[in-house]
Design an enzyme around this catalytic site. Structure first.
Site, short mmCIF file in Angstrom:
data_model
loop_
_atom_site.label_atom_id
_atom_site.label_comp_id
_atom_site.label_asym_id
_atom_site.label_seq_id
_atom_site.Cartn_x
_atom_site.Cartn_y
_atom_site.Cartn_z
N ASP A 103 33.17 68.04 -26.85
CA ASP A 103 34.19 67.55 -25.91
C ASP A 103 34.40 66.05 -26.11
O ASP A 103 33.55 65.35 -26.65
CB ASP A 103 33.71 67.78 -24.46
CG ASP A 103 33.53 69.26 -24.16
OD1 ASP A 103 34.16 70.09 -24.83
OD2 ASP A 103 32.74 69.57 -23.24
N1 URA Z 1 28.92 72.29 -24.45
C1 URA Z 1 29.78 71.55 -23.70
O1 URA Z 1 29.95 71.80 -22.52
N2 URA Z 1 30.42 70.55 -24.29
C2 URA Z 1 30.25 70.21 -25.60
O2 URA Z 1 30.87 69.25 -26.08
C3 URA Z 1 29.36 70.98 -26.35
C4 URA Z 1 28.70 72.02 -25.76
#
Ligand code: URA
Length: 241
Positions: A103
């Protein structure tokens, strides 16, 4: 492949620049001066030289990045800066892409490569390559949570996550944990905690298969993988075949 493409890939400039080099009789293939920039070479077997110096062709690039927050894991984006924007042109020339999505606010280990086969295998649910995350969680993480992760947590879209490992490093008002997943659904770690009434306030990936984030890399820094690291990732994928 075309000679001008190979030399452009190695950083000798645009096809126009390469044409100029060839015109100046600076390029040879198998000890013969080349006259035509559109000629083809076999990068594995032909000896290509520029200014009498051997050109070693590299097909693939493998970069480990300590992803900073604020960047999206994509090659292009209309609104946000991408992790590829952090790379110099010498790497962009390979058209690399991030393997799996972190993310925008997630940090840590991101592999960036143009090796589509390895990239695909590392993220394929069939291979089940382990990804380890460090997370800060608002609220007390308990042994009951550990058991729920082990059993498989149902996410808000009805999907039941595969069994995952939750290690409590420190329980408190803000708990510190490691989470090991073998799949990578959208916002998975955040949604797993949401499902048990807790909130991820910081998330960083620290390991993928055998590949560990190099602690010498500051946020936003990157380096090429060593040959041992590349071999070990390829082994991870093969073991799961
Ligand atoms: N899980 C999440 O919630 N975000 C990420 O970026 C990776 C794994």
């Amino acid at each position: 492949m075309r000679l001008d493409k190979l030399l452009a890939n190695k950083g000798y400039g645009s096809r126009k620049d390469v044409k100029a080099l060839i015109k100046k009789k600076k390029v040879s293939v198998n000890e013969k001066i080349v006259k035509d920039s559109s000629s083809h070479v076999n990068p594995e077997n032909d000896s290509v030289k520029v200014n009498n110096e051997m050109v070693h062709y590299q097909a693939f690039v493998y970069i480990m990045m300590n992803k900073p927050p604020g960047y999206v894991s994509a090659t292009v984006d209309a609104r946000d800066k991408t992790v590829i924007d952090l790379l110099p042109d010498a790497y962009k020339r390979f058209n690399p892409f991030p393997v799996g999505r972190l993310d925008k606010d997630t940090e840590g280990l991101l592999l960036i490569t143009n090796d589509g086969e390895l990239g695909h295998s590392l993220t394929s649910p069939k291979k089940g390559i382990e990804k380890t995350y460090y997370a800060d969680i608002e609220g007390h993480v308990t042994e009951e949570d550990v058991e729920q992760f082990e059993r498989g947590i149902q996410l808000n879209d009805g999907y039941t996550a595969k069994p995952a490992t939750l290690d409590i490093l420190r329980a408190g008002r803000i708990s510190q944990v490691h989470v090991i997943l073998t799949e990578g659904k959208f916002h998975q770690v955040k949604r797993m905690f949401e499902a048990i009434g807790k909130k991820v306030v910081y998330l960083k990936r620290v390991q993928m298969g055998n590949l560990k984030l190099d602690s010498a890399l500051d946020s936003g820094e990157f380096r090429e993988l060593t040959n041992d690291e590349i071999d070990s990732l390829k082994n991870d994928v093969q073991k799961k075949s």
